[in-house]
Motif scaffolding. Structure first.
Motif, PDB file in Angstrom:
ATOM      1  N   UNK A 174      20.862   4.519 -11.949  1.00 31.03           N
ATOM      2  CA  UNK A 174      21.710   5.637 -12.385  1.00 31.03           C
ATOM      3  C   UNK A 174      21.327   6.907 -11.637  1.00 31.03           C
ATOM      4  N   UNK A 175      22.275   7.767 -11.491  1.00 34.69           N
ATOM      5  CA  UNK A 175      22.021   9.034 -10.806  1.00 34.69           C
ATOM      6  C   UNK A 175      20.925   9.801 -11.568  1.00 34.69           C
ATOM      7  N   UNK A 176      19.977  10.348 -10.823  1.00 32.28           N
ATOM      8  CA  UNK A 176      18.921  11.133 -11.444  1.00 32.28           C
ATOM      9  C   UNK A 176      17.769  10.312 -11.998  1.00 32.28           C
ATOM     10  N   UNK A 177      17.895   8.969 -11.928  1.00 37.82           N
ATOM     11  CA  UNK A 177      16.818   8.112 -12.465  1.00 37.82           C
ATOM     12  C   UNK A 177      15.577   8.194 -11.577  1.00 37.82           C
ATOM     13  N   UNK A 178      14.402   8.172 -12.218  1.00 36.50           N
ATOM     14  CA  UNK A 178      13.142   8.178 -11.460  1.00 36.50           C
ATOM     15  C   UNK A 178      12.770   6.752 -11.109  1.00 36.50           C
ATOM     16  N   UNK A 179      12.428   6.502  -9.862  1.00 35.90           N
ATOM     17  CA  UNK A 179      12.015   5.152  -9.438  1.00 35.90           C
ATOM     18  C   UNK A 179      10.803   5.251  -8.518  1.00 35.90           C
ATOM     19  N   UNK A 180      10.191   4.102  -8.246  1.00 35.01           N
ATOM     20  CA  UNK A 180       9.158   4.014  -7.207  1.00 35.01           C
ATOM     21  C   UNK A 180       9.698   3.138  -6.087  1.00 35.01           C
ATOM     22  N   UNK A 181       9.451   3.566  -4.880  1.00 39.60           N
ATOM     23  CA  UNK A 181       9.861   2.785  -3.709  1.00 39.60           C
ATOM     24  C   UNK A 181       8.587   2.231  -3.075  1.00 39.60           C
ATOM     25  N   UNK A 202      11.382  -2.027  -1.630  1.00 31.87           N
ATOM     26  CA  UNK A 202      11.490  -2.606  -2.970  1.00 31.87           C
ATOM     27  C   UNK A 202      11.510  -1.486  -4.009  1.00 31.87           C
ATOM     28  N   UNK A 203      12.485  -1.563  -4.915  1.00 30.28           N
ATOM     29  CA  UNK A 203      12.622  -0.516  -5.937  1.00 30.28           C
ATOM     30  C   UNK A 203      11.945  -0.968  -7.224  1.00 30.28           C
ATOM     31  N   UNK A 204      11.058  -0.128  -7.733  1.00 29.19           N
ATOM     32  CA  UNK A 204      10.406  -0.429  -9.013  1.00 29.19           C
ATOM     33  C   UNK A 204      10.809   0.649 -10.008  1.00 29.19           C
ATOM     34  N   UNK A 205      11.371   0.220 -11.105  1.00 28.57           N
ATOM     35  CA  UNK A 205      11.786   1.181 -12.141  1.00 28.57           C
ATOM     36  C   UNK A 205      10.569   1.895 -12.699  1.00 28.57           C
ATOM     37  N   UNK A 206      10.667   3.178 -12.878  1.00 33.77           N
ATOM     38  CA  UNK A 206       9.593   3.956 -13.479  1.00 33.77           C
ATOM     39  C   UNK A 206       9.652   3.750 -14.985  1.00 33.77           C
ATOM     40  N   UNK A 208      21.273   2.615  -3.426  1.00 36.44           N
ATOM     41  CA  UNK A 208      21.212   4.025  -3.778  1.00 36.44           C
ATOM     42  C   UNK A 208      20.500   4.803  -2.687  1.00 36.44           C
ATOM     43  N   UNK A 209      20.679   6.106  -2.737  1.00 39.45           N
ATOM     44  CA  UNK A 209      19.868   7.000  -1.900  1.00 39.45           C
ATOM     45  C   UNK A 209      18.777   7.562  -2.790  1.00 39.45           C
ATOM     46  N   UNK A 210      17.538   7.479  -2.305  1.00 38.08           N
ATOM     47  CA  UNK A 210      16.411   7.954  -3.104  1.00 38.08           C
ATOM     48  C   UNK A 210      15.744   9.104  -2.378  1.00 38.08           C
ATOM     49  N   UNK A 211      15.598  10.220  -3.067  1.00 37.74           N
ATOM     50  CA  UNK A 211      14.892  11.345  -2.457  1.00 37.74           C
ATOM     51  C   UNK A 211      13.434  11.247  -2.876  1.00 37.74           C
ATOM     52  N   UNK A 212      12.577  11.148  -1.892  1.00 34.15           N
ATOM     53  CA  UNK A 212      11.148  11.053  -2.181  1.00 34.15           C
ATOM     54  C   UNK A 212      10.436  12.028  -1.257  1.00 34.15           C
ATOM     55  N   UNK A 213       9.828  13.041  -1.864  1.00 32.90           N
ATOM     56  CA  UNK A 213       9.262  14.123  -1.059  1.00 32.90           C
ATOM     57  C   UNK A 213      10.371  14.792  -0.294  1.00 32.90           C
ATOM     58  N   UNK A 269       0.807  -1.223   0.000  1.00 35.23           N
ATOM     59  CA  UNK A 269       0.000   0.000   0.000  1.00 35.23           C
ATOM     60  C   UNK A 269       0.839   1.272   0.000  1.00 35.23           C
ATOM     61  N   UNK A 270       2.130   1.122   0.328  1.00 29.67           N
ATOM     62  CA  UNK A 270       2.969   2.324   0.377  1.00 29.67           C
ATOM     63  C   UNK A 270       3.895   2.348  -0.827  1.00 29.67           C
ATOM     64  N   UNK A 271       3.565   3.217  -1.774  1.00 28.71           N
ATOM     65  CA  UNK A 271       4.384   3.344  -2.980  1.00 28.71           C
ATOM     66  C   UNK A 271       4.703   4.823  -3.175  1.00 28.71           C
ATOM     67  N   UNK A 272       5.987   5.143  -3.274  1.00 30.63           N
ATOM     68  CA  UNK A 272       6.393   6.550  -3.367  1.00 30.63           C
ATOM     69  C   UNK A 272       7.289   6.778  -4.568  1.00 30.63           C
ATOM     70  N   UNK A 273       7.019   7.855  -5.270  1.00 30.47           N
ATOM     71  CA  UNK A 273       7.879   8.223  -6.392  1.00 30.47           C
ATOM     72  C   UNK A 273       9.116   8.930  -5.854  1.00 30.47           C
ATOM     73  N   UNK A 274      10.247   8.675  -6.471  1.00 29.73           N
ATOM     74  CA  UNK A 274      11.454   9.340  -6.000  1.00 29.73           C
ATOM     75  C   UNK A 274      12.511   9.446  -7.092  1.00 29.73           C
ATOM     76  N   UNK A 275      13.612  10.102  -6.746  1.00 36.50           N
ATOM     77  CA  UNK A 275      14.720  10.285  -7.691  1.00 36.50           C
ATOM     78  C   UNK A 275      16.011   9.821  -7.010  1.00 36.50           C
ATOM     79  N   UNK A 276      16.868   9.129  -7.770  1.00 34.64           N
ATOM     80  CA  UNK A 276      18.153   8.684  -7.214  1.00 34.64           C
ATOM     81  C   UNK A 276      19.069   9.911  -7.041  1.00 34.64           C
ATOM     82  N   UNK A 277      19.519  10.128  -5.814  1.00 30.10           N
ATOM     83  CA  UNK A 277      20.404  11.273  -5.599  1.00 30.10           C
ATOM     84  C   UNK A 277      21.846  10.840  -5.391  1.00 30.10           C
TER      85      UNK A 277
END
Lengths: 359, 269
Positions: free
Chosen positions: A271-278, A354-358, A253-258, A238-246
């Motif tokens: 990759x750096x700057x890639x959009x992912x879902x956590x 869990x990382x899901x590629x956007x 990786x470190x993912x910035x989400x919100x 139920x918890x899915x967040x969009x983020x960017x690899x920083x």
């Protein structure tokens, strides 16, 4: 009938505005494949296509090495168990089973012996003269299984057989079917939209969405490592967040989400700057009442905004910059004094993120 | 506690309307019965041609209903199972006899099936079958006006058979013929019998088209009309009562045997 594997080779089917697209699947002898998908995903259409009720647009169906693509439904030797079992209401239990015997056995002493054996095997002897309307749900299921077995099927298909059943007996019925399948070694496909049912029935799980198979794998893999956002939310993440690899770390990786930053580890290279879902399952989040020191990895502050009973658990919703949902046992909730408005810290363990590629 | 339906003014009004309707049906028939004496009944039943007309009517209606089943049930099955858009037109065609005035039916049948008609002509010429003033003509009229009852009743029956039951029969190795004979037909026989009953009743009561295509041999409704013209109300009303009782008796007995011990079929819940 020789028991062999079922192989679906890029099945395509158009039915009105509905499309079944490039379905590939293998089910080995003794294996239970569960197809899980929302209503309208095409689960029943796929089963009916395998059974021979629809003409395929493309693709092939092999069962035990035999090509069934153009075989008539009545010659496929596939045991189909429908919702509510579809017993013949005008025939008795033994007549229902007798109906399924091959022509050569019908009415012969060998045929009657076979019916008798099946009645005995499924503990139906005392019910043999009854009509389906006088049977309980469990008894109907046993008749349906015995009837299907009378044809010596090389494959079993189950189309939501428990959909009209009361919840408490579903699991028992499922266990009964699994035991029968394991005993006979016949490969089976089970269709359901209920993820709990899928978990206790499946050896392998396939997610079907809008006529496409999105992911196939063992149950734990699909539930903890869904291939995309749809599967993740459908299997209860139920918890899915969009983020960017920083920042790229070794193996993670470190993912910035919100306004938060989460540290994740994954086999896929990011990759750096890639959009992912956590994504994280609600039962994997650790909720604690102690305020954490700021700067600790994957721990964020949150406020409880709702507490709802959810079976033996409580389902708690938090506001933490983005919405979070977690399950907490009732005991834990009382012990830690969680009430509406409580400030808590939420811990997202690395191994559960869990990382899901956007796409 | 049970809901008390008569408590609202709406249901009161509805009961009133329904009661009026029932009275409208029952009162004239009851009046007809009250108007007769045993002697008048006895007198018409003693007439040879009256008895013959009654027997002829029953014979023709039974044959009509059987033919209607043979022709109507397959069509009903197609209408129920096929998804062809063109079949919606067929549905409308099947219902045409319900809407056409029966004298029009008689004239239309006369034009096609008379001795010079496009169907009746060759049939008379090659097979010496005549529909004009004959038993075959009576059956033809009855069939035309009552077919929709057979088709529609059978259609409802087929629609109510759970398609999964037929599908599961296929997976159990049964071909289309075996499924139809051993699964579908046994599940719809009540609907077929209802259709038979309605067709029988409708056939027995047909007058308008028969009077044009086959006035003779006289069926019961034609004979009643004949008696009315020749001898006035007393004889014709006595025969009317006989026919009324006969039709009702057949109808009620049929329903009793069909639904006396009610056992819903078709759906397995």
């Amino acid at each position: 009938m020789i028991i062999g594997r079922l192989l679906l080779d890029s099945l395509q089917l158009r039915l009105g505005s509905f499309n079944l697209q490039d379905v590939d699947m293998t089910v080995h002898p003794g294996e239970v494949m569960v197809i899980l998908g929302p209503n309208g995903a095409g689960k029943s259409v796929l089963l009916e296509a395998i059974a021979g009720f629809h003409r395929l647009g493309k693709g092939r169906i092999y069962l035990g090495g035999q090509d069934l693509t153009y075989e008539a439904a009545e010659n496929r030797h596939i045991g189909f168990v429908f919702q509510s079992y579809a017993l013949f209401p005008h025939l008795s239990v033994s007549e229902n089973i007798h109906f399924a015997l091959p022509c050569s056995l019908r009415g012969s002493s060998n045929g009657l012996r076979k019916v008798g054996e099946l009645l005995e095997r499924f503990s139906l002897l005392h019910l043999s003269k009854r009509r389906p309307k006088d049977l309980s749900g469990g008894e109907k299921q046993r008749v349906a299984l015995a009837r299907a077995l009378a044809t010596d099927p090389a494959l079993f298909l189950f189309d939501e057989p428990f959909a009209a059943m009361d919840a408490p007996i579903r699991m028992n019925l499922g266990e009964e079917i699994r035991a029968m399948l394991k005993e006979t070694g016949v490969p089976a496909i089970f269709v359901t939209h209920d993820q709990a049912e899928a978990q206790y029935l499946a050896d392998k799980l396939a997610i079907l969405h809008e006529g496409r198979l999105i992911q196939t794998g063992c149950v734990s893999e699909v539930f903890s490592r869904p291939a995309n956002v749809f599967t993740a939310s459908f299997v209860g993440m139920e918890n899915i967040y969009e983020g960017v690899i920083t920042e790229v770390l070794s193996g993670g990786a470190l993912v910035k989400t919100g306004k938060h930053c989460l540290e994740v580890y994954t086999a896929i290279s990011l990759a750096l700057g890639e959009k992912v879902n956590i994504a994280i399952r609600p039962e994997d989040i650790v909720v604690d009442c102690t305020r954490s020191k700021s700067g600790q990895k994957n721990i964020i502050q949150a406020k409880i905004i709702s507490i709802m009973p959810f079976g033996p658990m409580f389902k708690i919703r938090f506001e933490a910059g983005w919405p979070v949902c977690a399950y907490v046992t009732k005991q834990e909730c009382v012990y830690k004094g969680f009430v509406l408005g409580s400030l808590v810290s939420l811990h997202f363990p690395f191994e559960c993120l869990h990382v899901i590629r956007d796409k | 506690m049970k809901q008390r339906y008569h408590s609202s003014s709406l249901s009161l009004l509805f009961w009133l309307a329904g009661g009026l309707l029932l009275a409208f049906i029952v009162v004239p028939l009851f009046g007809l019965a009250m108007d007769q004496t045993p002697a008048s009944i006895h007198r018409v039943l003693a007439m040879e041609d009256v008895r013959q007309a009654i027997i002829l009517t029953i014979e023709a209606a039974v044959i009509t209903s059987l033919i209607a089943q043979l022709m109507g049930v397959p069509l009903a099955y197609l209408l129920s199972r096929s998804r062809l858009p063109a079949l919606r037109i067929v549905e409308a065609i099947v219902d045409i006899p319900l809407t056409v005035p029966h004298t029009v039916v008689g004239i239309a049948l006369l034009i096609s099936f008379g001795r010079n008609g496009m169907i009746g002509g060759p049939l008379f010429h090659w097979a010496h079958i005549s529909f004009w003033g004959s038993f075959a003509g009576i059956v033809l009229c009855m069939l035309f006006v009552s077919l929709p009852y057979t088709v529609n009743a059978a259609r409802i029956g087929f629609d109510n058979v759970d398609p999964r039951i037929e599908k599961v029969a296929r997976t159990l190795g049964a071909g289309p013929w075996r499924i139809f004979m051993k699964v579908t037909l046994p599940l719809v026989w009540r609907s077929l019998a209802t259709g038979f009953n309605l067709t029988l009743a409708r056939s027995m009561s047909e007058f308008g088209s028969i009077v044009i295509l086959a006035y003779y041999p006289e069926t019961a409704p034609v004979k009643i009309y004949d008696l009315f013209l020749q001898f006035g109300l007393s004889d014709s009303s006595a025969m009317s009562l006989v026919i009324l009782v006969l039709t009702l008796l057949i109808f009620i007995l049929f329903r009793y045997f069909l639904f006396g011990k009610k056992e819903p079929m078709g759906f397995d819940r």
